[in-house]
Design a protein around this motif. Structure first.
Motif, mmCIF file in Angstrom:
data_model
loop_
_atom_site.group_PDB
_atom_site.id
_atom_site.type_symbol
_atom_site.label_atom_id
_atom_site.label_comp_id
_atom_site.label_asym_id
_atom_site.label_seq_id
_atom_site.Cartn_x
_atom_site.Cartn_y
_atom_site.Cartn_z
ATOM 1 N N GLU A 91 50.034 58.773 56.703
ATOM 2 C CA GLU A 91 50.395 58.558 55.324
ATOM 3 C C GLU A 91 51.818 58.123 54.998
ATOM 4 O OE1 GLU A 91 49.294 62.450 53.499
ATOM 5 O OE2 GLU A 91 47.212 61.677 53.086
ATOM 6 N N ALA A 92 52.659 58.915 55.800
ATOM 7 C CA ALA A 92 54.244 58.641 55.794
ATOM 8 C C ALA A 92 54.389 57.096 55.835
ATOM 9 C CB ALA A 92 55.082 59.314 56.355
ATOM 10 N N ALA A 93 53.795 56.555 56.877
ATOM 11 C CA ALA A 93 54.038 55.335 57.633
ATOM 12 C C ALA A 93 53.438 54.282 56.957
ATOM 13 C CB ALA A 93 53.426 55.387 59.213
ATOM 14 N N ALA A 211 59.867 51.054 68.223
ATOM 15 C CA ALA A 211 60.904 51.658 67.934
ATOM 16 C C ALA A 211 60.339 53.157 67.630
ATOM 17 C CB ALA A 211 61.593 51.353 66.790
ATOM 18 N N PRO A 212 61.090 54.107 68.189
ATOM 19 C CA PRO A 212 60.516 55.623 67.784
ATOM 20 C C PRO A 212 60.771 56.205 66.624
ATOM 21 C CG PRO A 212 62.811 55.657 68.716
ATOM 22 C CD PRO A 212 62.500 54.332 68.837
ATOM 23 N N ILE A 213 59.963 57.034 66.098
ATOM 24 C CA ILE A 213 59.638 57.650 64.847
ATOM 25 C C ILE A 213 60.086 59.394 65.265
ATOM 26 C CG2 ILE A 213 58.441 58.606 62.871
ATOM 27 C CD1 ILE A 213 56.896 55.849 63.266
ATOM 28 N N PHE A 214 61.049 59.812 64.727
ATOM 29 C CA PHE A 214 61.323 61.020 64.737
ATOM 30 C C PHE A 214 60.915 62.267 63.774
ATOM 31 C CE2 PHE A 214 64.644 58.247 66.744
ATOM 32 C CZ PHE A 214 64.737 59.051 68.019
ATOM 33 N N ALA A 219 62.639 65.292 67.440
ATOM 34 C CA ALA A 219 61.640 65.128 68.481
ATOM 35 C C ALA A 219 60.954 63.711 67.854
ATOM 36 C CB ALA A 219 60.610 66.031 69.050
ATOM 37 N N VAL A 220 60.541 62.918 68.998
ATOM 38 C CA VAL A 220 59.803 61.688 68.609
ATOM 39 C C VAL A 220 58.413 61.913 68.617
ATOM 40 C CG1 VAL A 220 58.893 59.464 69.764
ATOM 41 C CG2 VAL A 220 61.464 59.990 70.080
ATOM 42 N N ILE A 221 57.602 61.669 67.538
ATOM 43 C CA ILE A 221 56.440 62.229 67.098
ATOM 44 C C ILE A 221 55.472 60.930 67.103
ATOM 45 C CG2 ILE A 221 56.931 64.420 66.247
ATOM 46 C CD1 ILE A 221 56.641 63.063 63.340
ATOM 47 N N ALA A 222 56.019 59.707 66.926
ATOM 48 C CA ALA A 222 55.226 58.586 66.905
ATOM 49 C C ALA A 222 55.987 57.492 67.376
ATOM 50 C CB ALA A 222 54.486 58.530 65.634
ATOM 51 N N ALA A 223 55.364 56.215 67.141
ATOM 52 C CA ALA A 223 56.308 55.059 67.247
ATOM 53 C C ALA A 223 55.478 53.782 66.681
ATOM 54 C CB ALA A 223 56.388 54.495 68.888
ATOM 55 N N ILE A 224 56.361 52.904 66.044
ATOM 56 C CA ILE A 224 55.827 51.701 65.513
ATOM 57 C C ILE A 224 56.048 50.597 66.486
ATOM 58 C CG2 ILE A 224 57.728 51.601 64.121
ATOM 59 C CD1 ILE A 224 55.840 50.592 61.788
ATOM 60 N N SER A 225 55.254 49.465 66.192
ATOM 61 C CA SER A 225 55.558 48.089 66.754
ATOM 62 C C SER A 225 55.116 46.910 66.257
ATOM 63 C CB SER A 225 55.093 48.095 68.234
ATOM 64 O OG SER A 225 53.553 47.764 68.313
ATOM 65 N N ILE A 226 55.826 45.729 66.300
ATOM 66 C CA ILE A 226 55.463 44.558 65.875
ATOM 67 C C ILE A 226 54.947 43.801 67.208
ATOM 68 C CG2 ILE A 226 55.919 42.364 64.906
ATOM 69 C CD1 ILE A 226 58.272 43.788 63.736
ATOM 70 N N ARG A 247 63.205 53.918 61.290
ATOM 71 C CA ARG A 247 64.012 54.947 60.362
ATOM 72 C C ARG A 247 63.290 55.229 58.975
ATOM 73 N NH1 ARG A 247 68.067 51.478 62.367
ATOM 74 N NH2 ARG A 247 68.160 50.266 60.358
ATOM 75 N N ALA A 248 62.862 54.067 58.239
ATOM 76 C CA ALA A 248 62.072 54.493 57.097
ATOM 77 C C ALA A 248 61.063 55.506 57.236
ATOM 78 C CB ALA A 248 61.488 53.055 56.373
ATOM 79 N N ILE A 249 60.251 55.583 58.165
ATOM 80 C CA ILE A 249 59.103 56.449 58.257
ATOM 81 C C ILE A 249 59.853 57.715 58.680
ATOM 82 C CG2 ILE A 249 57.098 57.051 59.606
ATOM 83 C CD1 ILE A 249 56.795 53.793 60.067
ATOM 84 N N THR A 250 60.924 57.755 59.524
ATOM 85 C CA THR A 250 61.333 58.925 59.906
ATOM 86 C C THR A 250 62.028 59.732 58.527
ATOM 87 O OG1 THR A 250 61.837 58.281 62.002
ATOM 88 C CG2 THR A 250 63.336 59.940 61.170
ATOM 89 N N ASN A 251 62.466 59.038 57.996
ATOM 90 C CA ASN A 251 63.130 59.580 56.398
ATOM 91 C C ASN A 251 61.911 60.165 55.699
ATOM 92 O OD1 ASN A 251 65.706 58.932 57.242
ATOM 93 N ND2 ASN A 251 65.706 56.959 56.253
#
Length: 268
Positions: A91-93, A211-214, A219-226, A247-251
């Motif tokens: 949902e956040a992403a 890139a990692p999502i914190f 802690a890294v809980i997910a990652a996003i890619s192109i 970073r936007a998803i992390t925030n």
């Protein structure tokens, strides 16, 4: 989800074992199965399979169409929507995935580590046609994918050792030679230093950057890619964009969760 099928009747002594043996038969490639196919995949007797299918269908855990084939039912689909923390990550992403998709018109992928595999939490289809065949919920090996390699970089040391030791990690057969574990470990160190993974593998049909999502604890809980075709030359140009998206998803994950207020339905 591309689940691991149960095998061997000795492992299915209980009702729950038999039930999950049936439920894990279904995959994104074969979401609909006949009684015979389910019997073959589970190794269960015909009478047991038929009885459990009838009970699962009566509880809407499975659905049965006019041809007699079975598929995952609405009850399990509803329950799956409450899976945490995967639901909240998705949902956040979601708005970020939408924005990246509009800006790049490339394939966007969101994934999380589950054991020694990466689970696809969400994705956006790009405009260019590339050989990407997985679906939401599918499992992918971590080493050959940018998202997976980011997740592996931040995994606990035991998980890294389990995957990379003995040089037996999953690797596409058409991409040769298999890279040595030492090279993968050096790449993981670079990923931790720069918080980005660029995967441009020789002979690969696609390239990707991730890139990692914190999470709240750091802690890294997910990652996003192109993900893009191998003929494109914009991989490095997307580094700032994918890092900004992460970073936007992390925030969004670290911020307060929005409250949900249901409308005042009549009759309640």
């Amino acid at each position: 989800m591309a689940a691991t099928h149960y095998s061997g009747r000795s492992t299915r002594s209980g009702v729950l074992d038999r039930t999950f043996a049936i439920l894990t038969c279904f995959t994104s490639d074969q979401p609909s199965l006949t009684l015979t196919q389910i019997m073959h995949r589970t190794g269960l007797p015909a009478s047991t399979t038929s009885r459990l299918l009838k009970e699962l269908t009566s509880h809407q855990a499975l659905s049965r169409d006019r041809s007699g084939s079975y598929s995952i039912g609405p009850l399990l689909m509803e329950i799956a929507q409450y899976a945490q923390p995967m639901l909240y990550i998705r949902e956040a992403a979601s708005p970020v995935l939408d924005k990246l998709s509009r800006m790049t018109e490339e394939h966007i992928q969101l994934g999380a580590l589950d054991g020694q595999e990466m689970v696809v939490l969400d994705r956006r289809e790009g405009r260019p046609r590339i050989p990407v065949y997985y679906h939401i919920g599918d499992r992918l090996p971590v080493v050959p994918t940018a998202v997976g390699r980011v997740l592996l970089a931040y995994a606990d040391p035991d998980t890294i050792d389990d995957i990379l030791d003995q040089e037996q990690f999953t690797w596409p057969t058409w991409q040769t030679p298999r890279p040595p574990s030492k090279a993968i470990r050096r790449d993981l160190e670079k990923i931790r230093q720069h918080q980005v993974a660029l995967l441009r593998t020789p002979k690969a049909s696609v390239h990707s950057v991730a890139a990692p999502i914190f999470g709240h604890t750091g802690a890294v809980i997910a990652a996003i890619s192109i993900v893009m075709g191998s003929d494109e030359q914009r991989l490095e140009q997307y580094v700032p964009l994918i890092k900004a998206g992460a970073r936007a998803i992390t925030n969004r994950i670290s911020g307060p969760r929005p409250s949900r207020i249901l409308p005042p339905w009549d009759g309640e």
